[in-house]
Scaffold this motif. Sequence first.
Motif, mmCIF file in Angstrom:
data_model
loop_
_atom_site.group_PDB
_atom_site.id
_atom_site.type_symbol
_atom_site.label_atom_id
_atom_site.label_comp_id
_atom_site.label_asym_id
_atom_site.label_seq_id
_atom_site.Cartn_x
_atom_site.Cartn_y
_atom_site.Cartn_z
ATOM 1 N N SER A 34 0.864 -26.246 -4.307
ATOM 2 C CA SER A 34 2.276 -25.931 -4.468
ATOM 3 C C SER A 34 2.468 -25.063 -5.703
ATOM 4 C CB SER A 34 3.097 -27.207 -4.642
ATOM 5 O OG SER A 34 2.892 -28.076 -3.554
ATOM 6 N N SER A 35 3.505 -24.242 -5.663
ATOM 7 C CA SER A 35 3.850 -23.405 -6.814
ATOM 8 C C SER A 35 5.218 -23.802 -7.346
ATOM 9 C CB SER A 35 3.866 -21.926 -6.418
ATOM 10 O OG SER A 35 2.570 -21.504 -6.087
ATOM 11 N N PHE A 36 5.330 -23.750 -8.659
ATOM 12 C CA PHE A 36 6.568 -24.137 -9.328
ATOM 13 C C PHE A 36 6.909 -23.095 -10.374
ATOM 14 C CE2 PHE A 36 4.238 -27.861 -7.965
ATOM 15 C CZ PHE A 36 5.182 -28.524 -7.201
ATOM 16 N N THR A 37 8.150 -22.668 -10.384
ATOM 17 C CA THR A 37 8.609 -21.681 -11.355
ATOM 18 C C THR A 37 9.558 -22.365 -12.324
ATOM 19 O OG1 THR A 37 8.417 -19.946 -9.700
ATOM 20 C CG2 THR A 37 9.744 -19.444 -11.641
ATOM 21 N N VAL A 52 3.545 -21.827 -12.013
ATOM 22 C CA VAL A 52 2.331 -22.635 -12.025
ATOM 23 C C VAL A 52 1.976 -22.990 -10.588
ATOM 24 C CG1 VAL A 52 1.324 -24.813 -12.802
ATOM 25 C CG2 VAL A 52 2.894 -23.580 -14.290
ATOM 26 N N THR A 53 0.717 -22.782 -10.216
ATOM 27 C CA THR A 53 0.225 -23.197 -8.910
ATOM 28 C C THR A 53 -0.691 -24.391 -9.123
ATOM 29 O OG1 THR A 53 0.360 -20.939 -8.085
ATOM 30 C CG2 THR A 53 -1.013 -22.473 -6.828
ATOM 31 N N MET A 54 -0.424 -25.453 -8.367
ATOM 32 C CA MET A 54 -1.159 -26.698 -8.538
ATOM 33 C C MET A 54 -1.736 -27.184 -7.214
ATOM 34 S SD MET A 54 1.457 -28.642 -11.132
ATOM 35 C CE MET A 54 0.253 -29.868 -11.626
ATOM 36 N N SER A 55 -2.898 -27.824 -7.304
ATOM 37 C CA SER A 55 -3.489 -28.564 -6.186
ATOM 38 C C SER A 55 -3.445 -30.027 -6.600
ATOM 39 C CB SER A 55 -4.932 -28.131 -5.931
ATOM 40 O OG SER A 55 -4.986 -26.817 -5.468
ATOM 41 N N GLY A 56 -2.562 -30.768 -5.973
ATOM 42 C CA GLY A 56 -2.370 -32.145 -6.403
ATOM 43 C C GLY A 56 -1.808 -32.129 -7.809
ATOM 44 N N SER A 57 -2.509 -32.747 -8.759
ATOM 45 C CA SER A 57 -2.043 -32.753 -10.144
ATOM 46 C C SER A 57 -2.830 -31.775 -11.020
ATOM 47 C CB SER A 57 -2.140 -34.161 -10.721
ATOM 48 O OG SER A 57 -3.492 -34.585 -10.716
ATOM 49 N N ILE A 62 -1.771 -20.034 -13.606
ATOM 50 C CA ILE A 62 -0.514 -19.815 -14.313
ATOM 51 C C ILE A 62 -0.279 -18.315 -14.297
ATOM 52 C CG2 ILE A 62 0.724 -20.011 -16.506
ATOM 53 C CD1 ILE A 62 -1.253 -22.336 -17.178
ATOM 54 N N SER A 63 0.891 -17.911 -13.833
ATOM 55 C CA SER A 63 1.199 -16.483 -13.820
ATOM 56 C C SER A 63 2.576 -16.249 -14.418
ATOM 57 C CB SER A 63 1.123 -15.921 -12.399
ATOM 58 O OG SER A 63 2.037 -16.590 -11.561
ATOM 59 N N VAL A 64 2.772 -15.031 -14.881
ATOM 60 C CA VAL A 64 4.058 -14.658 -15.466
ATOM 61 C C VAL A 64 4.988 -14.260 -14.327
ATOM 62 C CG1 VAL A 64 5.249 -13.053 -16.994
ATOM 63 C CG2 VAL A 64 2.992 -13.927 -17.621
ATOM 64 N N ALA A 65 6.065 -15.004 -14.167
ATOM 65 C CA ALA A 65 7.056 -14.685 -13.133
ATOM 66 C C ALA A 65 8.001 -13.603 -13.647
ATOM 67 C CB ALA A 65 7.837 -15.932 -12.734
ATOM 68 N N GLN A 66 8.305 -13.679 -14.944
ATOM 69 C CA GLN A 66 9.194 -12.688 -15.544
ATOM 70 C C GLN A 66 8.901 -12.627 -17.031
ATOM 71 O OE1 GLN A 66 13.299 -13.204 -14.470
ATOM 72 N NE2 GLN A 66 14.028 -11.927 -16.135
ATOM 73 N N GLU A 67 8.868 -11.414 -17.557
ATOM 74 C CA GLU A 67 8.648 -11.229 -18.979
ATOM 75 C C GLU A 67 9.378 -9.972 -19.418
ATOM 76 O OE1 GLU A 67 4.803 -9.874 -20.046
ATOM 77 O OE2 GLU A 67 5.182 -10.066 -22.175
ATOM 78 N N SER A 68 10.009 -10.053 -20.566
ATOM 79 C CA SER A 68 10.606 -8.860 -21.155
ATOM 80 C C SER A 68 10.393 -8.917 -22.648
ATOM 81 C CB SER A 68 12.097 -8.776 -20.821
ATOM 82 O OG SER A 68 12.788 -9.825 -21.467
ATOM 83 N N THR A 106 5.861 -16.226 -29.393
ATOM 84 C CA THR A 106 5.394 -16.106 -28.009
ATOM 85 C C THR A 106 4.685 -17.390 -27.581
ATOM 86 O OG1 THR A 106 5.153 -13.714 -28.246
ATOM 87 C CG2 THR A 106 3.954 -14.751 -26.426
ATOM 88 N N SER A 107 3.882 -17.956 -28.477
ATOM 89 C CA SER A 107 3.163 -19.195 -28.169
ATOM 90 C C SER A 107 4.134 -20.336 -27.896
ATOM 91 C CB SER A 107 2.234 -19.570 -29.325
ATOM 92 O OG SER A 107 1.260 -18.574 -29.544
ATOM 93 N N GLN A 108 5.167 -20.438 -28.707
ATOM 94 C CA GLN A 108 6.159 -21.499 -28.501
ATOM 95 C C GLN A 108 6.933 -21.282 -27.200
ATOM 96 O OE1 GLN A 108 8.439 -21.382 -32.131
ATOM 97 N NE2 GLN A 108 6.787 -22.272 -33.348
ATOM 98 N N ALA A 109 7.300 -20.025 -26.934
ATOM 99 C CA ALA A 109 8.020 -19.734 -25.687
ATOM 100 C C ALA A 109 7.132 -20.022 -24.478
ATOM 101 C CB ALA A 109 8.482 -18.279 -25.671
ATOM 102 N N PHE A 110 5.835 -19.691 -24.586
ATOM 103 C CA PHE A 110 4.891 -19.960 -23.496
ATOM 104 C C PHE A 110 4.830 -21.464 -23.222
ATOM 105 C CE2 PHE A 110 0.830 -20.874 -21.577
ATOM 106 C CZ PHE A 110 0.638 -19.842 -20.676
ATOM 107 N N ALA A 111 4.707 -22.259 -24.280
ATOM 108 C CA ALA A 111 4.632 -23.718 -24.116
ATOM 109 C C ALA A 111 5.910 -24.257 -23.478
ATOM 110 C CB ALA A 111 4.368 -24.393 -25.459
ATOM 111 N N GLN A 112 7.065 -23.734 -23.892
ATOM 112 C CA GLN A 112 8.334 -24.181 -23.300
ATOM 113 C C GLN A 112 8.424 -23.773 -21.840
ATOM 114 O OE1 GLN A 112 11.311 -22.463 -25.842
ATOM 115 N NE2 GLN A 112 11.195 -24.107 -27.335
#
Length: 123
Positions: A34-37, A52-57, A62-68, A106-112
């Motif tokens: 499953s994928s979750f945005t 995020v694309t996950m198989s089970g847990s 992890i891909s960037v859906a949107q970035e500016s 950027t690191s903090q935004a990525f984690a969030q």
Amino acid sequence: PPATQAQAPPATQVTPATSPRAPTTTTTTQPTTSSFTGSLISYPYGDLQLQVTMSGSKIDSISVAQESAPDPRSEYINGQAIPILTQEALAAQGVNIDVVSGASFTSQAFAQALQSALAQAGS
């Protein structure tokens, strides 16, 4: 006249009938993929949204859906930091990642953004 003995017919060997064995099959259930945005995270040097694309847990990708980014320097920093953060998050299987030097916002935004996507997954 001498008595003649009747000879018994030669013994026949009986082999049990063999039936062909049904091939054994092993059924393995693959975890559902499953994928979750997550939410779009705004921070001083741009916006970031992850998928995020996950198989089970397990986090598979992890891909960037949107970035500016508002300027070329921020674009450069994001371009350097996001792949490192992605690899760390995949290795950690979560948001327990180190801040990339020179890219703390950027690191903090990525984690969030990652936490937001994982919350969509129920993780």
